[in-house]
Design a protein around this motif. Sequence first.
Motif, PDB file in Angstrom:
ATOM      1  N   VAL A  71       1.007  11.534  32.658  1.00 27.82           N
ATOM      2  CA  VAL A  71       0.877  10.694  33.866  1.00 27.82           C
ATOM      3  C   VAL A  71      -0.364  10.098  34.428  1.00 27.82           C
ATOM      4  N   PHE A  72      -1.312  11.024  34.229  1.00 35.38           N
ATOM      5  CA  PHE A  72      -2.748  10.974  34.694  1.00 35.38           C
ATOM      6  C   PHE A  72      -3.726  10.080  33.486  1.00 35.38           C
ATOM      7  N   ASP A  73      -2.954   9.522  32.592  1.00 34.73           N
ATOM      8  CA  ASP A  73      -3.904   8.877  31.577  1.00 34.73           C
ATOM      9  C   ASP A  73      -4.042   7.555  32.151  1.00 34.73           C
ATOM     10  N   LEU A  74      -5.374   6.993  31.954  1.00 37.40           N
ATOM     11  CA  LEU A  74      -5.627   5.639  32.409  1.00 37.40           C
ATOM     12  C   LEU A  74      -5.792   4.864  31.011  1.00 37.40           C
ATOM     13  N   PRO A  75      -5.619   3.639  31.011  1.00 36.45           N
ATOM     14  CA  PRO A  75      -4.609   2.760  31.722  1.00 36.45           C
ATOM     15  C   PRO A  75      -3.367   3.446  31.869  1.00 36.45           C
TER      16      PRO A  75
ATOM     17  N   GLY B 171      -9.536  -5.837  43.458  1.00 35.08           N
ATOM     18  CA  GLY B 171     -11.048  -5.891  43.701  1.00 35.08           C
ATOM     19  C   GLY B 171     -11.590  -6.384  42.366  1.00 35.08           C
ATOM     20  N   GLU B 172     -11.143  -6.186  41.465  1.00 35.71           N
ATOM     21  CA  GLU B 172     -11.911  -6.606  40.066  1.00 35.71           C
ATOM     22  C   GLU B 172     -11.798  -8.102  40.280  1.00 35.71           C
ATOM     23  N   ARG B 173     -10.551  -8.693  40.424  1.00 35.87           N
ATOM     24  CA  ARG B 173     -10.602 -10.147  40.491  1.00 35.87           C
ATOM     25  C   ARG B 173     -11.596 -10.726  41.616  1.00 35.87           C
ATOM     26  N   MET B 174     -11.587  -9.872  42.794  1.00 36.05           N
ATOM     27  CA  MET B 174     -12.576 -10.563  43.988  1.00 36.05           C
ATOM     28  C   MET B 174     -14.014 -10.427  43.264  1.00 36.05           C
ATOM     29  N   GLU B 175     -14.411  -9.363  42.488  1.00 36.62           N
ATOM     30  CA  GLU B 175     -15.645  -9.263  41.790  1.00 36.62           C
ATOM     31  C   GLU B 175     -15.702 -10.096  40.930  1.00 36.62           C
ATOM     32  N   GLY B 176     -14.803 -10.734  39.971  1.00 34.04           N
ATOM     33  CA  GLY B 176     -14.934 -11.888  39.232  1.00 34.04           C
ATOM     34  C   GLY B 176     -15.345 -13.112  39.888  1.00 34.04           C
TER      35      GLY B 176
ATOM     36  N   ASN C 270      -3.024   2.109  44.803  1.00 26.42           N
ATOM     37  CA  ASN C 270      -4.388   1.867  44.285  1.00 26.42           C
ATOM     38  C   ASN C 270      -4.648   1.024  43.097  1.00 26.42           C
ATOM     39  N   LEU C 271      -3.597   1.102  42.062  1.00 29.28           N
ATOM     40  CA  LEU C 271      -4.044   0.321  40.851  1.00 29.28           C
ATOM     41  C   LEU C 271      -3.882  -1.170  41.280  1.00 29.28           C
ATOM     42  N   PHE C 272      -3.109  -1.492  42.277  1.00 27.73           N
ATOM     43  CA  PHE C 272      -2.984  -3.025  42.793  1.00 27.73           C
ATOM     44  C   PHE C 272      -4.370  -3.259  43.406  1.00 27.73           C
ATOM     45  N   LEU C 273      -4.877  -2.190  44.322  1.00 24.43           N
ATOM     46  CA  LEU C 273      -6.018  -2.524  45.006  1.00 24.43           C
ATOM     47  C   LEU C 273      -7.138  -2.672  44.126  1.00 24.43           C
ATOM     48  N   ARG C 274      -7.085  -1.712  43.155  1.00 23.31           N
ATOM     49  CA  ARG C 274      -8.343  -1.780  41.974  1.00 23.31           C
ATOM     50  C   ARG C 274      -8.262  -3.322  41.390  1.00 23.31           C
ATOM     51  N   TRP C 275      -6.964  -3.621  40.842  1.00 21.05           N
ATOM     52  CA  TRP C 275      -6.867  -4.902  40.405  1.00 21.05           C
ATOM     53  C   TRP C 275      -7.307  -5.899  41.096  1.00 21.05           C
TER      54      TRP C 275
ATOM     55  N   LEU D  29     -13.435  -1.256  46.281  1.00 20.71           N
ATOM     56  CA  LEU D  29     -12.345  -1.222  46.021  1.00 20.71           C
ATOM     57  C   LEU D  29     -11.813  -1.272  44.600  1.00 20.71           C
ATOM     58  N   ALA D  30     -12.821  -1.882  43.790  1.00 21.35           N
ATOM     59  CA  ALA D  30     -12.542  -2.057  42.450  1.00 21.35           C
ATOM     60  C   ALA D  30     -12.704  -0.846  41.803  1.00 21.35           C
TER      61      ALA D  30
END
Lengths: 320, 275
Positions: free
Chosen positions: B41-45, A145-150, A138-143, A166-167
């Motif tokens: 482990v749950f800290d963002l970023p 998503g943010e790029r797509m928003e950009g 999900n980190l990747f998907l969010r990343w 997604l973002a």
Amino acid sequence: MRVYYRFPLLFLLPSLVGFLAFNLGPILTSLLLSFVAYDGLRPLGLATFRESWVGLENYRQLLEDPVFHKAFFNTLFYVAVAVPLEIVLALLLALGLNRPWPGVRFIRTLYLLPTVTSVVAVGLLWRWILNPTVGPVNLFLRWAGERMEGVYGLLGLTPPSWVAWLAREGPGWLSDPAWAMWGVILASVWAGVGLRMLIFLAGLQNINKEYLEAASLDGANNLQRFFYVVLPLLSPTVFLNTLLAMIGGFQVFGLVYTMTGGGPLDSTNVLMLYLYRKAFGVFPFEMGYASAIAWVLFLILFALTYLQWTLRKRWVVEEA
Amino acid sequence: MRLLGKLWDSLVYLVLLVGGVSMLVPFFWMISTSLKAPGAVFDLPVEVWPKELHWENYQRVLTSVPFGRWYLNSLVVALGLTFLNLTSGAMAGYAFARFRFRGQGALFLLFLATLMIPVHVLIIPLFILMRNLGWVDTYYALILPGLFDAFAIFLMRQHFLHLPRELEEAAIMDGATPWQVYWKVALPLAAPALATLGTFTFLAGWNSFLWPLIVTNSLEMRPLTVGLAVFQGQFSTEWTVLMAGLTLGTIPPILVFLLAQRYFIQGLTLGSLKG
């Protein structure tokens, strides 16, 4: 040539004992158990079978059991999605890795490592990987998503809602009933694709190079060579590989047990998990009922093998 | 045209390489998490690789659960199964390859037919049997059902069939008993097949889950797979400790695989697979 003619009891004894005690005996008992109502507590003897005999009642109940239906269709869905994905991906990988690239053996090994990792480790690990907030997927998907928003922003457009979703959050992999099975499938393809690839590689290496050379001389291009030469010659391997993957898929257990425990809302409950729960999960155990599940599952696998075997003649090319 | 082909080749190679490396991402994540600060482990970023390495997660998994005992159990079970399977499989395989006796074909077919029977059909009666024998929660229940394995018998029979008989015949001329011929001549020649079967059985044994889950119930008798799976609830807030446990548990099978890769692959190409 000389052979021994005496009955080799000494050599066969261990296997015979194991066969009778741990295979044949249990198989017959299992069949009988599926016709009784048995809580697993009373000693199991002839009297028990006589007293608790219910005939086909267990099987009849399965027809009406909504959880069984759910588990049945979940298993079917899992097999119908995971197996083709795994097979196609593995075939592509095998085709790519059947060439003398630099370091090709090392790359193959990379794909094989998940195969030798235990399902428990795979399941628990992916439960963490698919964590909606801090998991890498999900980190990747969010990343992304943010790029797509950009990109939408640069074009002066409002991004569609799924991009925003997604973002912001992304799929709730193992917690959302709509996504949970997909999470399990993702993990299982990761874990299984290397093994399937290896079997395809073995099949590819058995193909006689002369056929390919002949096809080239006749002016066939790469795609034509694949579809008219490689694929037909590989069809026995495709057949075997698919059958094994399906048989394995219908018995999926460890992944589901560790990733979701069958939840949420039974969305990942599969036949093996249901069988396990009925036989060993919560008291009172329903070992007769669970045995009936086991035999239904066996019949599915048997029918599948038989069907594949019959269809085999239609699409498997046997080399003359 | 040639240039386009080269370009395409490079692209394919790149995809295969990147794909292969990305297969490692889950392992990387496992190790990275196992070294993070438990509370963070749950800290963002999210930290991809921790700046400070928290080795105490490993210490904690070793002390907060009977991890060493689980590890030992896995080892005992995997080695026990391997030993048993090789012994009985090679003996029976030899009998089918080199002896002639009444009912041989039928018995072999009967053995092979068990490959059709999935384990889940066996586990309930097998569990009841183990309970009646008083073997639940013992190594007996974990190991002894491995006494019979049709795949092992099949594999060993194939191998013995392909061994040249001259050496065995010479031994018979010298007056060796069937057992001596088997033990001193045939078995040493079967070393590659034994290695193949051994690698397979060890990995399957180390990674087995369903049967050990059913047949053990005390903390002390769990193998690693079951121990970690059943106690994940206890760990669920402590992902760092769980990942440390998984890392330690994943080392043996990967090590065995890397050392015996050749045999593992041979076992597969013999057309043989067990779920």
